[in-house]
Design a protein around this motif. Structure first.
Motif, PDB file in Angstrom:
ATOM      1  N   PHE A 237       0.870  -1.181   0.000  1.00 42.36           N
ATOM      2  CA  PHE A 237       0.000   0.000   0.000  1.00 42.36           C
ATOM      3  C   PHE A 237       0.900   1.222   0.000  1.00 42.36           C
ATOM      4  N   LEU A 250      -8.056  -1.429   5.005  1.00 43.85           N
ATOM      5  CA  LEU A 250      -6.883  -2.284   4.837  1.00 43.85           C
ATOM      6  C   LEU A 250      -6.481  -2.938   6.154  1.00 43.85           C
ATOM      7  N   ILE A 268       3.392  -1.133   4.047  1.00 40.84           N
ATOM      8  CA  ILE A 268       2.590   0.087   4.099  1.00 40.84           C
ATOM      9  C   ILE A 268       3.552   1.266   4.051  1.00 40.84           C
ATOM     10  N   ILE A 313      -2.099  -2.525  -3.425  1.00 40.79           N
ATOM     11  CA  ILE A 313      -3.447  -2.415  -2.862  1.00 40.79           C
ATOM     12  C   ILE A 313      -3.859  -0.946  -2.857  1.00 40.79           C
TER      13      ILE A 313
END
Length: 425
Positions: A237, A250, A268, A313
């Motif tokens: 992400f 998420l 992330i 994502i």
């Protein structure tokens, strides 16, 4: 890190646009003690592309002192030979109260600049209020052709109250409907903001990706060969760590994945108010491992990071069209994305990625698990995404705009005050 490339293809180009072209923006520019002008790196990259086809460009934006700014990502902007680049300083972006006090200065500066322009290029976003609201009204009052660029509608997600959202929507719709042409980044903006069918408009996706940054087919296949040898699948992400980007969705999906047996690493990347919650999610979750990484400057290092993952994502809740989508495509990375108005037109479910309902953590978790269980399918979609990237480069975005400007206005025909809007219509 190498600077982004700004060159456009050398063959079959339209003639340059030779008008006094005023670009009004809320993005600041920075002046040093020698009078040189510096811009944030990506904005410099984008403005340099404008200068390839706009012979007489004036930028109106907030002026800051470079030495006082203390920023290290600034790049000097210079006009190429045969091109004029001027700057009109606007009052700095301030809290609302100070901005209101400086409103007379802002109006006066824009009135003068627009009076000297032959074409005005503007938008409808900014802080603490969009400078385009004022510029667009003045352009219409002074009967200058107005080019609108709508890249987002943040007021639809901002938590500044219904009155602000309603005012923002009204001003955006008014500006679009009084423009000579509007460029939208996705179809739903045109459907919701443009109510005058006679106003020319075009949908052109926004992209930072340069043609020479797109992975070659052989390199893409080798990259996927190496990734398929791993025992763990990797998902990424990238974005601001805020609720509107779907970060809470998420995190909920990661919690659900923690109960399964799939060996998945989730990276992330970003900063924001939800970063602390992401760090908590990075604690031991069995087969699912979460890493919270610092953002990288846009460029080769960032694209190399993307290339190491199996999927990107994008669980956005709003209707924006994230440019990182095409960055992933350029590295043969498919996406697991929300089926929003800003993503659905550019993500082919089953071809370049997977679409999931916005805000549905269960569907997101199931799709992540499905993608992790089938690296061969992820490779197939990633290679399809790579093909899509070749049609959505930063150079192609500007070339398309350039072609439309020449078609609508002609390259050098003088525009006089009082000329009707919608030239070429």
């Amino acid at each position: 890190m190498n600077a982004p490339r700004t060159a456009l293809p050398s063959k079959n180009l339209p003639p340059p646009v030779d008008y006094e072209y005023l670009l009004v923006t809320h993005i600041p520019y920075f002046v040093d003690h020698e009078g040189r002008v510096w811009l944030p790196r990506l904005w410099q990259h984008d403005l340099a592309a404008h200068l390839i086809y706009l012979r007489r460009l004036t930028l109106a934006g907030p002026q800051h002192n470079r030495e006082e700014a203390g920023l290290d990502n600034l790049v000097e902007i210079r006009a190429p030979a045969g091109t004029s680049l001027r700057f009109v300083p606007l009052p700095k972006s301030e809290p609302m109260r100070r901005a209101v006090l400086r409103l007379p200065r802002l109006i006066a500066a824009l009135w003068r600049a627009i009076g000297q322009a032959e074409i005005v290029h503007s938008g409808v976003v900014g802080w603490p209020f969009p400078v385009g609201w004022i510029a667009n009204v003045i352009a219409v009052l002074r009967r200058r052709p107005l080019i609108m660029v709508i890249e987002g509608a943040p007021w639809r997600q901002e938590r500044r109250g219904k009155a602000w959202a309603s005012l923002s929507e009204t001003m955006a719709r008014w500006s679009v409907n009084h423009s000579s042409v509007t460029f939208f980044t996705q179809p739903s903006y045109r459907q919701t903001l443009l109510t005058r069918a006679k106003t020319p408009s075009f949908v052109i996706p926004a992209s930072w990706i340069d043609e020479d940054a797109i992975l070659a087919d052989a390199s893409a296949r080798e990259s996927w060969h190496q990734k398929k040898l791993r025992t763990r699948r990797k998902m990424l992400f990238v974005g601001r760590l805020i609720a509107e980007k779907g970060v809470e969705t998420l995190l909920a999906a990661i919690e659900m994945l923690g109960d399964g047996s799939a060996a998945i690493d989730v990276g992330i990347v970003g900063e924001g108010p939800l970063r602390a919650r992401c760090v908590v999610a990075a604690q031991d979750r069995g087969q699912v491992r979460v890493s919270v990484l610092d953002p990288l400057p846009y460029g080769e290092d960032f694209l190399e990071l993307l290339r190491g993952y199996d999927a990107l994502i994008i669980p956005s809740l709003g209707d924006e069209q994230p440019r990182v989508l095409f960055d992933a495509y350029s590295q043969a990375i498919p996406v697991i994305a929300s089926s929003t108005d800003g993503l659905r037109p550019y993500v082919s479910d089953g071809s370049t990625g997977w679409l999931v309902p916005p805000g549905d953590a269960r569907s997101l978790a199931e799709t992540i698990a499905k993608a992790a269980a089938s690296p061969g399918e992820a490779e197939r979609r990633g290679l399809a995404a790579l093909e899509r990237a070749r049609t959505t480069t930063h150079q192609q975005m500007h070339l398309t705009r350039w072609s439309h400007l020449v078609d609508l206005f002609g390259p050098t025909r003088p525009l006089r005050p009082g000329r009707p809007r919608n030239p070429g219509a």
